[in-house]
Design a protein around this motif. Structure first.
Motif, PDB file in Angstrom:
ATOM      1  N   VAL C 140       0.809  -1.231   0.000  1.00 59.69           N
ATOM      2  CA  VAL C 140       0.000   0.000   0.000  1.00 59.69           C
ATOM      3  C   VAL C 140       0.834   1.269   0.000  1.00 59.69           C
ATOM      4  CG1 VAL C 140      -2.060  -1.014   1.046  1.00 59.69           C
ATOM      5  CG2 VAL C 140      -0.359   0.088   2.515  1.00 59.69           C
ATOM      6  N   SER C 141       2.095   1.218   0.482  1.00 58.36           N
ATOM      7  CA  SER C 141       2.791   2.505   0.604  1.00 58.36           C
ATOM      8  C   SER C 141       4.104   2.637  -0.180  1.00 58.36           C
ATOM      9  CB  SER C 141       3.034   2.829   2.081  1.00 58.36           C
ATOM     10  OG  SER C 141       4.001   1.959   2.622  1.00 58.36           O
ATOM     11  N   TYR C 142       4.670   1.539  -0.679  1.00 57.66           N
ATOM     12  CA  TYR C 142       5.972   1.687  -1.351  1.00 57.66           C
ATOM     13  C   TYR C 142       5.806   2.068  -2.813  1.00 57.66           C
ATOM     14  CZ  TYR C 142       8.807  -0.151   2.485  1.00 57.66           C
ATOM     15  OH  TYR C 142       9.461  -0.329   3.680  1.00 57.66           O
ATOM     16  N   PRO C 143       6.405   3.193  -3.247  1.00 51.42           N
ATOM     17  CA  PRO C 143       6.311   3.553  -4.664  1.00 51.42           C
ATOM     18  C   PRO C 143       6.930   2.485  -5.562  1.00 51.42           C
ATOM     19  CG  PRO C 143       7.913   4.958  -3.516  1.00 51.42           C
ATOM     20  CD  PRO C 143       7.192   4.169  -2.470  1.00 51.42           C
ATOM     21  N   TYR C 190      12.721 -10.995  -8.018  1.00 47.05           N
ATOM     22  CA  TYR C 190      13.295 -10.543  -6.744  1.00 47.05           C
ATOM     23  C   TYR C 190      14.058  -9.232  -6.922  1.00 47.05           C
ATOM     24  CZ  TYR C 190      12.077 -15.230  -5.219  1.00 47.05           C
ATOM     25  OH  TYR C 190      11.384 -16.369  -4.928  1.00 47.05           O
ATOM     26  N   PHE C 191      13.454  -8.287  -7.656  1.00 48.13           N
ATOM     27  CA  PHE C 191      14.046  -6.971  -7.870  1.00 48.13           C
ATOM     28  C   PHE C 191      13.532  -6.044  -6.782  1.00 48.13           C
ATOM     29  CE2 PHE C 191      13.971  -2.915 -10.561  1.00 48.13           C
ATOM     30  CZ  PHE C 191      15.361  -2.762 -10.580  1.00 48.13           C
ATOM     31  N   PHE C 192      14.401  -5.149  -6.281  1.00 50.64           N
ATOM     32  CA  PHE C 192      13.940  -4.144  -5.321  1.00 50.64           C
ATOM     33  C   PHE C 192      14.751  -2.863  -5.475  1.00 50.64           C
ATOM     34  CE2 PHE C 192      14.034  -2.543  -0.691  1.00 50.64           C
ATOM     35  CZ  PHE C 192      12.902  -1.756  -0.885  1.00 50.64           C
ATOM     36  N   VAL C 193      14.035  -1.737  -5.560  1.00 45.95           N
ATOM     37  CA  VAL C 193      14.678  -0.421  -5.526  1.00 45.95           C
ATOM     38  C   VAL C 193      14.076   0.337  -4.355  1.00 45.95           C
ATOM     39  CG1 VAL C 193      15.202   1.694  -6.771  1.00 45.95           C
ATOM     40  CG2 VAL C 193      14.849  -0.442  -8.044  1.00 45.95           C
ATOM     41  N   ASP C 194      14.906   0.678  -3.378  1.00 41.08           N
ATOM     42  CA  ASP C 194      14.402   1.404  -2.213  1.00 41.08           C
ATOM     43  C   ASP C 194      14.360   2.905  -2.524  1.00 41.08           C
ATOM     44  OD1 ASP C 194      13.375   1.767   0.303  1.00 41.08           O
ATOM     45  OD2 ASP C 194      15.161   1.067   1.380  1.00 41.08           O
ATOM     46  N   HIS C 195      13.277   3.540  -2.153  1.00 37.68           N
ATOM     47  CA  HIS C 195      13.071   5.005  -2.281  1.00 37.68           C
ATOM     48  C   HIS C 195      12.787   5.470  -3.719  1.00 37.68           C
ATOM     49  CE1 HIS C 195      14.252   4.976   1.844  1.00 37.68           C
ATOM     50  NE2 HIS C 195      15.473   4.580   1.541  1.00 37.68           N
ATOM     51  N   CYS C 196      13.422   4.845  -4.682  1.00 37.20           N
ATOM     52  CA  CYS C 196      13.071   5.003  -6.118  1.00 37.20           C
ATOM     53  C   CYS C 196      13.434   6.342  -6.769  1.00 37.20           C
ATOM     54  CB  CYS C 196      11.570   4.782  -6.357  1.00 37.20           C
ATOM     55  SG  CYS C 196      11.062   3.099  -6.072  1.00 37.20           S
TER      56      CYS C 196
END
Lengths: 304, 304, 304
Positions: C140-143, C190-196
Motif C-alpha cells: 500500500v505505501s511503497y512507490p 526478486y528486484f527491489f529499488v528502495d526510495h526510487c
C-alpha cells in the motif's frame, strides 16, 4: 479534550504565530487556477496532442479562439491578484487592473515565439535519444517537454515582473516531472534533459545552445551565511554551447563557467570554471575483487 | 481466449499466490481518505494559504471548528482500521474504537506544537534561499514546506504507535515533492531542504537544529543480509546542529555522526563519523582540455 | 492586441511550425485513458489493496470478470489507435482492429505470469527493508511496487510491438514514483529499488535476479553524436545476479557488465565491466577539520 477546546488552542496558535497564516491579507493567486491555466497553455503550444479528440485544421482557428477566450480572463485575474500582493513601484492602486490586462496580453503574444523555441527542444530530444521512436512519442510521453514548456512560459511572466505565478507554474511542473527549472533561468534553444528527475537549474543560470543534460544535475548556488543579502546577484553557473552534463553532476557558483563543447562526467562536483572542450571526470573508482565471504564483510563496513 | 477464461486464470492465480492479495482480510486504511485528511490538516496548519477564497480572522474560529469536525470522524475511522489491522498488545478488540478516538484527539492536540516547528522551518527556508521573495512565496510554492509539514504530522502518529497511516502520509508527500522523509525520523527545528527531489531521510535518523540540505541527499542505512532482523536498531546517521549537506551526498550507517557545524560537499559518500566543523569533499575532479576531435573520442569511451 | 489578433498569430505559427502540432493526423492514444486502464490493471494484479471497500473471495470472481469486461474494450481501442499510428509491416489496414484485439487478449493473458514476478519483488522489498512492518505496508505505501508493476505490464506490451502505450504507462508511473524504468528493460525476479526517486533503467538493460538498488541509480547509455543511428543496439549495461547498487551510482554503456554478487558504492561512475564479487567505491572523501572561522571561509570557496 473536545473539538471546541481543540479549536480554541489552534485559533490561539494562529494569533500567536502570525508568520505562517494568511488571514485578512491580500488574496493570493490560486494554485488550482494556475494549474488549469498552465494546462490550457500547453494545449495552445502543442495543438492536438493533449486533446481527447482529434483536431482538424478546419476547426483549429475556432478552437484556438475559444481556448484563448477562456484563458485570458482567468489569467488576468490571477495576474491582478499577484500584482496586488506585490504592487509595482509608483503605480496607483486603481491602475493595477489595467496593468494586469496589458501584461496578460503581452504574455499571450509571446506564445508563437515560445513555440519556436520548443520546436528546437523537441528536435534536440528526438535526435538525442535513440529510445525515441518519433517526435510524437517525445511530445506525448517525455516529461522534459512539459518541464521546458512550462519554464519557457514562466520565464516570460518572470520577465514581465509578475510575482508568485511563475514560481507556482514551475513548481507545478516540478511535482509532475521531478525537474526544478527556475523561471529566471535563461535557457538557449535546442535544450534537452533526459529523464529529468532531480535536475535543478537555478534562478540566475545562463545556458547556451545545444546543451544536453541528464537526471540529477544541479546548476546551483553556494550556500552562504549572507542568504537573502545575495538576492539579485548572479549566484548560478554559466553553461556555454554544446556542453554535455552527465547524471548527478553538481556545478556551483555564479562565477563558474563551463566552456563550450565541454563534457562533465557523472557525479562531478565542480566549483570553478573550465575552458572550452574540457572533459571533467572523477577519479576512477577503486575496484577490488574479493572472495564471497570477504565481500560480504566489506559490504558491511566499506573497508578495503 | 474469452473473458471468462481470462477471469478463471486470474482467479486461479489469486488462489495460488496469496501473498499479494488482500481478500477477506481486515479493511486497510484508504489511501484516498488519508490523502484528503492530509490536505485538510495542511489547511489547519497554514490557514488561508490553500483556500480558494480569502479567510478573515472574524471567520477563522468557525472555519477551524467546522474543519476539525469534518476531520475528526474520518481520521478516527482510519486510525481504527489501522489499529484493527495490527492491534496493540493486550488490548481487547472492543477497546480499539475507544483507543482510536483517544489517539486521534491526542494527535489533533499536537497541531499547535507542530505549527511552532513549521514556523521555524519556514523562517529557515526564507532566510536560506535568496530566490525566495517572501514567506508567502515559500509557503505557496516550495515543495519543502509540504514535505516537512506532512513528516511532522506523520511523526506524531508514529509516536502514537499508529500503524500504516504515517507511512501512507509521507509517501503521499513523496509522490508530490520527490522527497522521502520517513515518519520515524527525529528532525530538529529550523530545518530546510532546497529543491527536495531525491532526498531521503531514514527511519532512525536524528537531525539537529538549523540543518540545511539539498536535493538528492541520502541519510540511509547499510544494506545488510540481516534485513528484517535489524528492525528497531538505529540504522541511520546522526546529523548535529548547523550542518550543511550539498546535493547528492550519501551518509550511511547508524553509528555515523556528522559533528556540528560541518559541511559535506556534493556527491560525497560518507560511511564514518566526522568531528565538529569538518569540511568533507571529494577529490577534485580531473580536468583535461582536449582538441575538439580528441574530446569527441574521449566523450565516447571516457579514457584520459 | 485583440483575441482575434492573438488567435491569428498563433494559428499562423501552427502553419509555420508543423513539427509540434498534431492536426489532421491519426488519433494518438489518450494519456488519460491509459492512466485509467493502468489503475484498473494494478487492481487486477493486487486485488483488494486499492479498492475502497473490502473484497471477499466470494465476490472476487464476479468482480474480476466485471473489471476485465470494462478494461478489454478500452484497452483494445487504445492499442488500435497506436497500431494505426505506426502500422506493423505488410498488414492491410482492415486487419488492424483484429490484430489489436488479439494482442490485447494475449497481453491480458500474461497477467498471472506478471503476478508471479511481482510476488517475488514484493518479497524482496519486505525482506530487504527493516523499516517495512508487513507485506501489506509494502504494497500500500511503497512507490517501488507501483513502478515495477507498471514496468512489468508495459514490458509485455513492448514485447507485443505495441507503440507509444508502453512508454506512456511507464512515464505515468515515473511521474508518481520518480523512477524511470523503460518498458524495454529485461528485469529478473526478486528486484527491489528502495526510495526510487531519480533511478533510471534504460531500454536495453539486462538485470538478473535478486538485484537491489537505491534512489538515484542510473543504468544509462553514453551520449554519442550518433544519436538515432544507435536505435536497436544494446546501449545500456548488464547487471548480473545478487548485485547491490547504492544511491547515485551511474553505470554506463552497453558493453558494461557488473559481475554477479558485486557491490557498487554510492555516487560511483562506472563505464567499464567489473568481475564477479567486485566492490567498487570512490576514493574516500577528504576530511579536513577547520576552525569555525576557517570553515565558514572554506564553505564559501571550497578551497582546502
Amino acid at each position: 479534550m473536545t473539538i471546541t477546546q481543540l479549536t480554541e488552542r489552534l485559533v490561539a496558535s494562529y494569533a500567536r504565530l502570525g508568520g505562517i497564516n494568511h488571514l485578512d491579507g491580500k488574496n493570493l493567486p490560486s494554485k488550482r487556477a494556475i494549474a488549469a491555466i498552465t494546462i490550457d497553455l500547453l494545449r495552445l503550444l502543442f495543438p492536438g496532442f493533449f486533446d481527447e479528440k482529434l483536431v482538424h485544421s478546419s476547426e483549429i482557428k475556432i478552437e484556438t479562439a475559444n481556448r484563448l477566450h477562456r484563458l485570458v480572463g482567468g489569467l488576468e485575474d490571477e495576474v491582478c491578484k499577484s500584482l496586488e500582493y506585490a504592487p509595482p513601484a509608483d503605480v496607483p492602486k486603481k491602475e493595477i487592473r489595467k496593468i494586469a490586462r496589458n501584461r496578460t496580453i503581452e504574455f499571450l503574444n509571446s506564445l508563437p515565439r515560445i513555440r519556436e523555441l520548443l520546436q528546437t527542444d523537441t528536435e534536440a530530444a528526438y535526435n538525442g535519444d535513440p529510445a525515441a521512436l518519433s517526435v510524437e512519442e517525445v511530445i506525448v510521453s517525455y516529461p522534459f517537454i512539459e518541464a521546458i514548456a512550462v519554464q519557457r512560459l514562466a520565464h516570460e511572466l518572470y520577465l514581465l515582473d509578475i510575482p508568485l505565478i511563475p514560481r507556482i507554474m514551475t513548481e507545478w511542473a516540478h511535482t509532475r516531472t521531478g525537474m526544478d527549472l527556475h523561471p529566471g533561468a535563461r535557457i538557449g534553444p535546442y535544450f534537452f534533459v533526459d529523464h529529468c528527475t532531480g535536475t535543478v537549474v537555478g534562478e540566475t543560470c545562463q545556458i547556451g545552445e545545444h546543451v544536453k543534460m541528464y537526471q540529477g544535475v544541479g546548476l546551483v548556488a553556494k550556500s552562504l551565511a549572507a542568504g537573502q543579502a545575495l538576492r539579485g546577484l548572479k549566484r548560478h553557473p554559466t553553461i556555454e554551447d554544446r556542453v554535455t552534463i552527465y547524471a548527478g553532476a553538481t556545478i556551483m557558483g555564479g562565477d563558474t563557467v563551463v566552456g563550450e563543447g565541454s563534457t562533465i562526467g557523472a557525479n562531478v562536483f565542480l566549483t570553478t570554471s573550465v575552458p572550452p572542450y574540457s572533459l571533467v571526470i572523477q577519479e576512477e573508482a577503486k575496484v577490488k575483487v574479493l572472495s564471497k565471504k570477504a565481500r560480504e564483510q566489506a559490504a558491511m563496513d566499506f573497508q578495503i
